[in-house]
Design a protein around this motif. Structure first.
Motif, mmCIF file in Angstrom:
data_model
loop_
_atom_site.group_PDB
_atom_site.id
_atom_site.type_symbol
_atom_site.label_atom_id
_atom_site.label_comp_id
_atom_site.label_asym_id
_atom_site.label_seq_id
_atom_site.Cartn_x
_atom_site.Cartn_y
_atom_site.Cartn_z
ATOM 1 N N ASN A 227 0.810 -1.501 0.127
ATOM 2 C CA ASN A 227 0.080 -0.533 -0.119
ATOM 3 C C ASN A 227 0.845 1.390 -0.016
ATOM 4 N N GLY A 228 2.094 0.987 -0.269
ATOM 5 C CA GLY A 228 2.900 2.296 -0.365
ATOM 6 C C GLY A 228 2.746 2.799 1.847
ATOM 7 N N GLY A 229 2.253 2.359 1.986
ATOM 8 C CA GLY A 229 2.170 3.446 4.165
ATOM 9 C C GLY A 229 4.166 3.473 4.678
ATOM 10 N N GLY A 230 4.265 4.522 5.483
ATOM 11 C CA GLY A 230 5.384 3.562 5.715
ATOM 12 C C GLY A 230 5.568 5.108 6.749
ATOM 13 N N ILE A 231 4.539 5.614 7.941
ATOM 14 C CA ILE A 231 4.774 6.558 8.864
ATOM 15 C C ILE A 231 4.845 5.789 10.078
ATOM 16 N N MET A 232 4.178 5.330 10.351
ATOM 17 C CA MET A 232 5.044 4.395 11.645
ATOM 18 C C MET A 232 6.135 3.908 11.514
ATOM 19 N N GLN A 233 6.414 2.723 10.627
ATOM 20 C CA GLN A 233 8.042 2.266 9.956
ATOM 21 C C GLN A 233 8.745 3.722 10.053
ATOM 22 N N ALA A 234 8.657 4.774 9.808
ATOM 23 C CA ALA A 234 9.888 5.813 9.570
ATOM 24 C C ALA A 234 9.969 6.089 10.737
ATOM 25 N N ILE A 235 9.013 6.312 12.168
ATOM 26 C CA ILE A 235 9.195 6.266 13.269
ATOM 27 C C ILE A 235 9.503 5.071 13.929
ATOM 28 N N HIS A 236 9.496 4.019 13.694
ATOM 29 C CA HIS A 236 10.229 3.259 15.249
ATOM 30 C C HIS A 236 11.712 2.864 13.939
ATOM 31 N N GLY A 237 11.774 3.157 12.598
ATOM 32 C CA GLY A 237 12.888 2.519 12.557
ATOM 33 C C GLY A 237 13.998 4.499 12.736
ATOM 34 N N GLY A 238 13.445 5.878 12.882
ATOM 35 C CA GLY A 238 14.551 6.489 13.270
ATOM 36 C C GLY A 238 14.585 6.560 14.611
ATOM 37 N N LYS A 239 13.893 6.164 15.543
ATOM 38 C CA LYS A 239 14.182 5.833 17.032
ATOM 39 C C LYS A 239 15.421 5.014 17.301
ATOM 40 N N LEU A 240 15.505 3.759 16.337
ATOM 41 C CA LEU A 240 16.052 2.455 16.059
ATOM 42 C C LEU A 240 17.576 3.047 15.630
ATOM 43 N N ALA A 241 17.192 4.085 14.665
ATOM 44 C CA ALA A 241 18.137 4.524 13.757
ATOM 45 C C ALA A 241 19.205 5.216 14.987
ATOM 46 N N GLY A 242 18.550 6.442 15.992
ATOM 47 C CA GLY A 242 18.820 7.274 17.160
ATOM 48 C C GLY A 242 19.906 6.690 17.855
ATOM 49 N N GLU A 243 19.087 4.692 18.513
ATOM 50 C CA GLU A 243 19.510 4.988 19.397
ATOM 51 C C GLU A 243 20.708 3.959 19.344
ATOM 52 N N VAL A 244 20.740 3.684 17.893
ATOM 53 C CA VAL A 244 22.655 3.025 17.573
ATOM 54 C C VAL A 244 23.293 4.508 17.525
ATOM 55 N N CYS A 245 23.190 5.304 16.991
ATOM 56 C CA CYS A 245 23.650 6.589 17.161
ATOM 57 C C CYS A 245 24.356 6.862 17.993
ATOM 58 N N VAL A 246 23.299 6.542 19.460
ATOM 59 C CA VAL A 246 23.844 7.047 20.331
ATOM 60 C C VAL A 246 24.505 5.881 21.278
ATOM 61 N N ASN A 247 24.417 4.678 21.216
ATOM 62 C CA ASN A 247 25.858 3.517 21.779
ATOM 63 C C ASN A 247 27.480 3.894 20.688
ATOM 64 N N ALA A 248 27.019 4.325 19.289
ATOM 65 C CA ALA A 248 28.002 4.434 19.037
ATOM 66 C C ALA A 248 28.945 5.697 19.690
ATOM 67 N N LEU A 249 28.408 6.918 19.929
ATOM 68 C CA LEU A 249 29.174 7.969 20.066
ATOM 69 C C LEU A 249 29.428 7.960 21.734
ATOM 70 N N GLU A 250 28.816 6.659 22.375
ATOM 71 C CA GLU A 250 28.677 6.584 24.098
ATOM 72 C C GLU A 250 30.446 5.489 23.648
ATOM 73 N N ALA A 251 30.679 4.735 23.456
ATOM 74 C CA ALA A 251 31.283 4.122 22.350
ATOM 75 C C ALA A 251 32.759 4.025 21.785
ATOM 76 N N GLU A 252 32.714 4.983 20.929
ATOM 77 C CA GLU A 252 32.970 6.063 20.492
ATOM 78 C C GLU A 252 34.104 4.712 18.955
ATOM 79 N N LYS A 253 32.555 4.376 18.827
ATOM 80 C CA LYS A 253 33.562 3.320 17.755
ATOM 81 C C LYS A 253 32.388 3.412 16.502
ATOM 82 N N PHE A 254 33.028 3.809 15.282
ATOM 83 C CA PHE A 254 31.891 4.022 14.218
ATOM 84 C C PHE A 254 32.258 3.028 12.975
ATOM 85 N N SER A 255 32.470 2.371 13.002
ATOM 86 C CA SER A 255 33.350 1.423 11.833
ATOM 87 C C SER A 255 31.483 0.643 11.741
ATOM 88 N N ALA A 256 31.343 0.321 10.256
ATOM 89 C CA ALA A 256 30.618 -0.126 9.469
ATOM 90 C C ALA A 256 30.192 -1.060 10.719
#
Length: 381
Positions: free
Chosen positions: A278-307
């Motif tokens: 159906n092409g809908g993606g609002i809820m998925q985008a919000i959940h994905g955005g929250k997860l991406a933010g959390e992983v960024c915080v983890n990376a910043l805390e650990a100072e690890k930014f490798s793939a």
């Protein structure tokens, strides 16, 4: 102009703003970059939002246009009603409200700013725009299906004729309209692989058409005009009413294979976080955005930014209910896309299957489905 941040986020849609808010909440400096004058200004969307989004985001209901508790689904063999738990909004208001939540938490937002290039060098990532550079530890691409992430780094959504839809939508003036449900029209005369819709607000209705790019043979404006002026059901309501604005966009209909890299993540439409049917993606985008933010915080805390460190983002996403549903719908759509070589109504039958209208399904799928749901046979016969 040169500025520094812990994280740069390209795109202030639901995914980007949610990621920015998540990171800023933890005290890190985030720059949220929006190409338009304000978030949502040129967004192409019907404006139907699942009501639980408001509880998850803390947005106030005063931005809601109408509460939508029912959907009308029009198939060649008849009409079906389904219960819904949605609201209608203007995306220009909804997206701004989400972005403002991020700013309230401390994120900095740059508007009228188009990121033209991104480079990773000297253990930093650099985002270039017309009159400046943003230097940061991590960059998050939330810049839609034509993402710079794929064009520059080969990650994120890859546009493909069988994986991308074209959507044309318009806003029609209708003051005090009485419509109280979403209307979905599955009709080969509207689109061979997709559907048309009417989404009501208080004083306007959004009318649109979606079609898979590989099935798109004529000007999609003809389909929209048919909805407005020629379709026996929709034109009766819409004919002669003023069209306020008209827009078109691409919509990803497949999950991206890879959504991470060294010092970078991809989220939202840019990562194919959209329902492939159906092409809908609002809820998925919000959940994905929250997860991406959390992983960024983890990376910043650990100072690890490798793939390899940031790959946890994709691993976690692929375990989520959102991804599992997207992947299942994508596999199903591939099956029906193959069947469409022999049946011009294959998409309609697939949509009916997903929406509970088993009658439109080929016997093989009907047999498989009913055998998995023997207790509920009487609901579908």
């Amino acid at each position: 102009m040169r500025c520094r941040a812990d994280v740069t986020i390209i795109g202030a849609g639901p995914a980007g703003s949610t990621a920015a808010r998540t990171i800023a909440k933890c005290g890190y400096k985030v720059v949220l970059v929006e190409k338009d004058e304000y978030p949502g200004k040129t967004n192409v969307c019907a404006g139907g939002i699942p009501k639980p989004v408001f509880k998850e985001t803390g947005l106030k209901f005063d931005i809601v246009e109408k509460e939508i508790l029912k959907g009308e689904y029009y198939y060649p063999w008849g009409k079906k009603y389904l219960k819904l738990n949605h609201v209608s909004v203007y995306r220009s208001i909804f997206d701004r409200a989400l972005a403002n939540k991020a700013v309230d938490e401390g994120a900095e937002m740059l508007t009228n700013t188009l990121i033209k290039d991104v480079e990773v060098r000297d253990e930093k990532v650099f985002a270039f725009f017309s009159d400046g550079i943003i230097e940061s530890e991590i960059i998050v691409f939330a810049d839609g299906p034509n993402t710079l992430a794929f064009r520059k780094f080969g990650i994120g959504f890859k546009p493909d004729a069988d994986k991308t839809a074209v959507s044309v939508t318009c806003e029609v003036k209708w003051e005090g309209n009485p419509l109280d449900c979403f209307e979905f029209y599955y009709d080969h005369d509207i689109t061979p692989w997709g559907y048309g819709w009417i989404c009501p607000r208080r004083n306007t209705v959004n009318v649109g058409v979606l079609c898979l790019y590989s099935k798109f043979s004529l000007n999609l404006m003809n389909s929209l005009n048919y909805m407005l002026k020629g379709h026996p059901l929709t034109s009766e309501k819409l004919k002669g009413r003023e069209v306020i604005w008209l827009r078109s966009a691409l919509i990803p209909l497949a999950p991206a294979r890879k959504i991470f890299g060294k010092r970078m993540l991809v989220v939202g439409d840019a990562a194919g976080m959209v329902d492939p049917v159906n092409g809908g993606g609002i809820m998925q985008a919000i959940h994905g955005g929250k997860l991406a933010g959390e992983v960024c915080v983890n990376a910043l805390e650990a100072e690890k930014f490798s793939a390899s460190f940031l790959s946890k983002y994709q691993n976690l996403w692929r375990k989520s209910k959102d991804y599992l549903l997207i992947q299942a719908q994508y596999l199903l759509s591939n099956i029906f896309l193959y069947l469409s070589k022999h049946d011009k109504n294959a998409y309609i039958k697939m949509a009916a299957f997903i929406n509970g209208g088993i009658r439109g399904i080929p016997d093989t799928f009907r047999f498989i489905y009913l055998n998995k749901h023997k207790k509920n046979k009487e609901l579908f016969l």
